[in-house]
Structure formats: structure tokens, C-alpha cells
Design a protein around this motif. Structure first.
Motif, PDB file in Angstrom:
ATOM      1  N   SER A  83      56.834  59.076  35.419  1.00 23.91           N
ATOM      2  CA  SER A  83      56.929  58.108  34.320  1.00 23.91           C
ATOM      3  C   SER A  83      57.663  56.872  34.806  1.00 23.91           C
ATOM      4  O   SER A  83      58.670  56.979  35.504  1.00 23.91           O
ATOM      5  CB  SER A  83      57.698  58.713  33.147  1.00 23.91           C
ATOM      6  OG  SER A  83      57.020  59.829  32.649  1.00 23.91           O
ATOM      7  N   PRO A  84      57.163  55.704  34.430  1.00 16.26           N
ATOM      8  CA  PRO A  84      57.831  54.475  34.874  1.00 16.26           C
ATOM      9  C   PRO A  84      59.178  54.256  34.204  1.00 16.26           C
ATOM     10  O   PRO A  84      59.392  54.660  33.060  1.00 16.26           O
ATOM     11  CB  PRO A  84      56.847  53.375  34.490  1.00 16.26           C
ATOM     12  CG  PRO A  84      55.956  53.964  33.473  1.00 16.26           C
ATOM     13  CD  PRO A  84      55.953  55.435  33.673  1.00 16.26           C
ATOM     14  N   LYS A  85      60.076  53.613  34.919  1.00 18.33           N
ATOM     15  CA  LYS A  85      61.378  53.190  34.402  1.00 18.33           C
ATOM     16  C   LYS A  85      61.374  51.674  34.299  1.00 18.33           C
ATOM     17  O   LYS A  85      60.751  50.987  35.094  1.00 18.33           O
ATOM     18  CB  LYS A  85      62.510  53.627  35.339  1.00 18.33           C
ATOM     19  CG  LYS A  85      62.543  55.114  35.618  1.00 18.33           C
ATOM     20  CD  LYS A  85      62.931  55.905  34.394  1.00 18.33           C
ATOM     21  CE  LYS A  85      63.078  57.360  34.746  1.00 18.33           C
ATOM     22  NZ  LYS A  85      62.291  58.246  33.925  1.00 18.33           N
ATOM     23  N   GLY A  86      62.079  51.148  33.319  1.00 18.53           N
ATOM     24  CA  GLY A  86      62.169  49.702  33.168  1.00 18.53           C
ATOM     25  C   GLY A  86      61.111  49.161  32.231  1.00 18.53           C
ATOM     26  O   GLY A  86      60.482  49.896  31.479  1.00 18.53           O
ATOM     27  N   LYS A  87      60.886  47.858  32.329  1.00 20.16           N
ATOM     28  CA  LYS A  87      59.999  47.161  31.395  1.00 20.16           C
ATOM     29  C   LYS A  87      58.821  46.452  32.046  1.00 20.16           C
ATOM     30  O   LYS A  87      58.095  45.720  31.382  1.00 20.16           O
ATOM     31  CB  LYS A  87      60.812  46.124  30.601  1.00 20.16           C
ATOM     32  CG  LYS A  87      61.696  46.731  29.552  1.00 20.16           C
ATOM     33  CD  LYS A  87      60.827  47.315  28.468  1.00 20.16           C
ATOM     34  CE  LYS A  87      61.644  47.862  27.317  1.00 20.16           C
ATOM     35  NZ  LYS A  87      60.797  48.554  26.356  1.00 20.16           N
ATOM     36  N   ASN A 113      61.926  49.821  39.454  1.00 22.11           N
ATOM     37  CA  ASN A 113      62.723  50.329  40.576  1.00 22.11           C
ATOM     38  C   ASN A 113      61.934  50.348  41.878  1.00 22.11           C
ATOM     39  O   ASN A 113      62.412  50.865  42.886  1.00 22.11           O
ATOM     40  CB  ASN A 113      63.222  51.742  40.274  1.00 22.11           C
ATOM     41  CG  ASN A 113      64.155  51.774  39.100  1.00 22.11           C
ATOM     42  OD1 ASN A 113      64.878  50.812  38.835  1.00 22.11           O
ATOM     43  ND2 ASN A 113      64.150  52.883  38.369  1.00 22.11           N
ATOM     44  N   ASN A 114      60.707  49.821  41.857  1.00 23.33           N
ATOM     45  CA  ASN A 114      59.794  49.843  42.993  1.00 23.33           C
ATOM     46  C   ASN A 114      59.385  51.266  43.373  1.00 23.33           C
ATOM     47  O   ASN A 114      59.021  51.535  44.504  1.00 23.33           O
ATOM     48  CB  ASN A 114      60.369  49.087  44.200  1.00 23.33           C
ATOM     49  CG  ASN A 114      59.265  48.517  45.071  1.00 23.33           C
ATOM     50  OD1 ASN A 114      58.203  48.145  44.576  1.00 23.33           O
ATOM     51  ND2 ASN A 114      59.517  48.448  46.367  1.00 23.33           N
ATOM     52  N   ASP A 115      59.473  52.186  42.399  1.00 24.45           N
ATOM     53  CA  ASP A 115      58.997  53.557  42.607  1.00 24.45           C
ATOM     54  C   ASP A 115      57.494  53.600  42.384  1.00 24.45           C
ATOM     55  O   ASP A 115      56.974  52.958  41.458  1.00 24.45           O
ATOM     56  CB  ASP A 115      59.671  54.521  41.625  1.00 24.45           C
ATOM     57  CG  ASP A 115      61.134  54.743  41.931  1.00 24.45           C
ATOM     58  OD1 ASP A 115      61.549  54.572  43.101  1.00 24.45           O
ATOM     59  OD2 ASP A 115      61.886  55.098  40.997  1.00 24.45           O
ATOM     60  N   LEU A 116      56.792  54.369  43.230  1.00 27.71           N
ATOM     61  CA  LEU A 116      55.348  54.528  43.082  1.00 27.71           C
ATOM     62  C   LEU A 116      55.079  55.415  41.868  1.00 27.71           C
ATOM     63  O   LEU A 116      55.476  56.574  41.834  1.00 27.71           O
ATOM     64  CB  LEU A 116      54.752  55.143  44.349  1.00 27.71           C
ATOM     65  CG  LEU A 116      53.238  55.309  44.373  1.00 27.71           C
ATOM     66  CD1 LEU A 116      52.531  53.953  44.303  1.00 27.71           C
ATOM     67  CD2 LEU A 116      52.812  56.058  45.640  1.00 27.71           C
ATOM     68  N   ILE A 117      54.429  54.857  40.875  1.00 34.53           N
ATOM     69  CA  ILE A 117      54.141  55.543  39.619  1.00 34.53           C
ATOM     70  C   ILE A 117      52.774  56.220  39.661  1.00 34.53           C
ATOM     71  O   ILE A 117      52.598  57.324  39.162  1.00 34.53           O
ATOM     72  CB  ILE A 117      54.177  54.527  38.440  1.00 34.53           C
ATOM     73  CG1 ILE A 117      55.553  53.893  38.344  1.00 34.53           C
ATOM     74  CG2 ILE A 117      53.771  55.165  37.131  1.00 34.53           C
ATOM     75  CD1 ILE A 117      56.692  54.870  38.267  1.00 34.53           C
ATOM     76  N   ALA A 118      51.801  55.537  40.260  1.00 39.23           N
ATOM     77  CA  ALA A 118      50.441  56.053  40.299  1.00 39.23           C
ATOM     78  C   ALA A 118      49.682  55.406  41.451  1.00 39.23           C
ATOM     79  O   ALA A 118      50.075  54.359  41.964  1.00 39.23           O
ATOM     80  CB  ALA A 118      49.734  55.778  38.974  1.00 39.23           C
TER      81      ALA A 118
END
Length: 130
Positions: A83-87, A113-118
Motif C-alpha cells: 500500500s502506498p504511503k503519502g499523498k 517514500n520512493n518505495d515500489l508499490i506496483a
């Protein structure tokens, strides 16, 4: 990107409706972003998968049409990792291969956060139309 093709992809009314913006375009490459609002959330309060898919699909459309030929998607799939964090969500589309009629793109979707979501993979059909 060819001005006519840019107008064509910018005319995507659904992408506009849900708030997707084109950030960067080069031949076979595009970055799009979507600011997350309450309207993008599903019943459990996380970003609806269809909103993420649409963001990735639009990045693919911009990148694949950036070379000056009308290209339409003929196959697409997505894998969701977290799940994405932030806006803000960012989709980065890169051409993997291209022939006379077919092309393949990978689109990575990142959160604040520059995390890979998908990760989205699409095949396009390149029409002769300019």
C-alpha cells in the motif's frame, strides 16, 4: 514529443478526471503523477487498485505514443506489492522492446517514500497513423 501526439495523450479525459499529470516525456519514456485524494481510496481506506492501474496505463500511453505513432494497448497486467504511503504516486514508463507493429513497456509505480508499490507490464500495437 511530437506536439500533435502530446495533444492526443493530453486529451485523455479520464486521466484528467482522476487528476493524473504528465511530468516528463522522452522517446519511449514517460513519468506521470497523481495526487491521492479521498476519491482514490477503496472501502478499507487504501488507494484503489484501479486508480494505480490507470496511472500506470496512462504513463504507458504517453511513453508509447511519444515516438509519433498512434499506439494502443493490447495487453496489460499489474502486480501490487504494498500500500502506498503519502499523498503522491509516480509512474515511470520505459520501453523494453519495439518492432514495426508491437512494443513492450514496463511501468514502475512509486509512493512518496520512493518505495515500489506496483509493477505494470503492457504490450502495445503500433498503428500506421501519425
Amino acid at each position: 514529443m511530437n506536439e500533435d501526439m502530446l495533444k492526443l495523450v493530453e486529451n485523455d479525459r479520464f486521466a484528467k478526471y482522476i487528476g493524473i499529470k504528465i511530468i516528463k516525456v522522452d522517446k519511449g519514456y514517460a513519468v506521470t503523477q497523481m495526487e491521492i485524494s479521498e476519491n482514490h481510496l477503496n472501502g478499507v481506506g487504501i488507494v484503489q487498485g484501479g486508480a494505480i492501474f490507470t496511472l500506470a496505463d496512462y504513463a504507458f500511453a504517453v511513453a508509447s505514443n511519444s515516438k509519433g505513432f498512434v499506439t494502443v494497448g493490447i495487453n496489460a497486467n499489474i502486480s501490487y506489492f504494498k500500500s502506498p504511503k503519502g499523498k503522491l504516486l509516480t509512474a515511470e514508463a520505459k520501453e523494453i522492446s519495439s518492432s514495426r507493429k508491437l512494443c513492450n513497456y514496463i511501468v514502475d509505480i512509486f509512493d512518496d517514500n520512493n518505495d515500489l508499490i506496483a509493477k505494470f507490464n503492457a504490450t502495445g500495437y503500433i498503428k500506421n497513423d501519425k
